[in-house]
Scaffold this motif. Sequence first.
Motif, PDB file in Angstrom:
ATOM      1  N   LEU A 115       0.830  -1.199   0.000  1.00  0.00           N
ATOM      2  CA  LEU A 115       0.000   0.000   0.000  1.00  0.00           C
ATOM      3  C   LEU A 115       0.870   1.256   0.000  1.00  0.00           C
ATOM      4  CD1 LEU A 115      -2.915   0.951   0.014  1.00  0.00           C
ATOM      5  CD2 LEU A 115      -2.865   0.852   2.505  1.00  0.00           C
ATOM      6  N   GLY A 116       1.965   1.231   0.751  1.00  0.00           N
ATOM      7  CA  GLY A 116       2.895   2.360   0.760  1.00  0.00           C
ATOM      8  C   GLY A 116       3.523   2.594  -0.599  1.00  0.00           C
ATOM      9  N   ILE A 117       3.910   1.506  -1.281  1.00  0.00           N
ATOM     10  CA  ILE A 117       4.499   1.628  -2.619  1.00  0.00           C
ATOM     11  C   ILE A 117       3.465   2.176  -3.597  1.00  0.00           C
ATOM     12  CG2 ILE A 117       5.390   0.285  -4.571  1.00  0.00           C
ATOM     13  CD1 ILE A 117       6.815  -1.496  -2.461  1.00  0.00           C
ATOM     14  N   LEU A 118       2.229   1.670  -3.503  1.00  0.00           N
ATOM     15  CA  LEU A 118       1.162   2.186  -4.365  1.00  0.00           C
ATOM     16  C   LEU A 118       0.916   3.667  -4.103  1.00  0.00           C
ATOM     17  CD1 LEU A 118      -1.418  -0.738  -4.215  1.00  0.00           C
ATOM     18  CD2 LEU A 118      -0.187   0.067  -6.241  1.00  0.00           C
ATOM     19  N   ALA A 119       0.934   4.059  -2.845  1.00  0.00           N
ATOM     20  CA  ALA A 119       0.730   5.468  -2.484  1.00  0.00           C
ATOM     21  C   ALA A 119       1.853   6.335  -3.046  1.00  0.00           C
ATOM     22  CB  ALA A 119       0.630   5.623  -0.970  1.00  0.00           C
ATOM     23  N   ALA A 120       3.093   5.857  -2.966  1.00  0.00           N
ATOM     24  CA  ALA A 120       4.223   6.615  -3.509  1.00  0.00           C
ATOM     25  C   ALA A 120       4.090   6.775  -5.025  1.00  0.00           C
ATOM     26  CB  ALA A 120       5.543   5.923  -3.164  1.00  0.00           C
ATOM     27  N   TYR A 121       3.691   5.713  -5.707  1.00  0.00           N
ATOM     28  CA  TYR A 121       3.498   5.778  -7.161  1.00  0.00           C
ATOM     29  C   TYR A 121       2.390   6.780  -7.495  1.00  0.00           C
ATOM     30  CZ  TYR A 121       2.495   4.450 -11.959  1.00  0.00           C
ATOM     31  OH  TYR A 121       2.283   4.476 -13.309  1.00  0.00           O
ATOM     32  N   GLY A 122       1.269   6.651  -6.801  1.00  0.00           N
ATOM     33  CA  GLY A 122       0.148   7.566  -7.039  1.00  0.00           C
ATOM     34  C   GLY A 122       0.517   9.012  -6.759  1.00  0.00           C
ATOM     35  N   ALA A 123       1.264   9.242  -5.689  1.00  0.00           N
ATOM     36  CA  ALA A 123       1.695  10.599  -5.352  1.00  0.00           C
ATOM     37  C   ALA A 123       2.633  11.143  -6.426  1.00  0.00           C
ATOM     38  CB  ALA A 123       2.376  10.618  -3.985  1.00  0.00           C
ATOM     39  N   GLY A 181      12.003  -4.582  -1.420  1.00  0.00           N
ATOM     40  CA  GLY A 181      12.868  -5.552  -2.073  1.00  0.00           C
ATOM     41  C   GLY A 181      12.176  -6.228  -3.238  1.00  0.00           C
ATOM     42  N   GLU A 182      10.896  -6.541  -3.070  1.00  0.00           N
ATOM     43  CA  GLU A 182      10.139  -7.150  -4.168  1.00  0.00           C
ATOM     44  C   GLU A 182      10.074  -6.212  -5.359  1.00  0.00           C
ATOM     45  OE1 GLU A 182       6.528  -9.311  -3.434  1.00  0.00           O
ATOM     46  OE2 GLU A 182       7.085  -9.598  -1.340  1.00  0.00           O
ATOM     47  N   LEU A 183       9.864  -4.929  -5.094  1.00  0.00           N
ATOM     48  CA  LEU A 183       9.810  -3.954  -6.178  1.00  0.00           C
ATOM     49  C   LEU A 183      11.165  -3.837  -6.869  1.00  0.00           C
ATOM     50  CD1 LEU A 183       8.448  -1.649  -7.800  1.00  0.00           C
ATOM     51  CD2 LEU A 183       9.157  -0.110  -5.945  1.00  0.00           C
ATOM     52  N   LEU A 184      12.231  -3.678  -6.090  1.00  0.00           N
ATOM     53  CA  LEU A 184      13.556  -3.402  -6.663  1.00  0.00           C
ATOM     54  C   LEU A 184      14.193  -4.609  -7.347  1.00  0.00           C
ATOM     55  CD1 LEU A 184      15.042  -1.112  -3.889  1.00  0.00           C
ATOM     56  CD2 LEU A 184      14.094  -0.446  -6.108  1.00  0.00           C
TER      57      LEU A 184
END
Length: 161
Positions: A24-32, A105-108
């Motif tokens: 959710l944090g990664i999604l929020a960062a992308y959306g922002a 880590g999953e993202l990177l």
Amino acid sequence: MTEMLEQTERAYDNGHDRPLGGYLGILAAYGAGVAGAAAAAVLTKRRLPERVGVLDLALMAACTHKISRRLAKDPVMSPLRAPFTTYEGQGGPSEVREEPRGPMGELLACPFCLAQWAATAYAVGLVFAPRVTRLVGATMTAVAVSDWLQLGYAKLMKAAD
């Protein structure tokens, strides 16, 4: 909110480690980031391209492929991933294999996951700095084609032996 997220995580994960809060944090960062780029475009009166041409799309696709693989798998980029991954060994040719530690880590460590970020950055670049963006796209496309030629050459040499 935190309690609801924890309940959702427990109900969803089925005994597996699925850190929905981190995702959710990664999604929020992308959306922002997308919202910030859109706001900057409006404030600076930038216009979106009327269309994305075939050549731009080809550059964007090849550049996205190369940048996402470079960020996720290149040994030289390991210092950026190291806080979020664990080295597992050699991956494909000139690539490493790493085990992610947590959502970042999953993202990177995932070129498929990073591709969305790279393509979005490229699209934003076409709005704010199209000439530089196309130059970067052409450069990374040339690197990607060179990689494919290197792999093809190695395969041909191996077949000749």
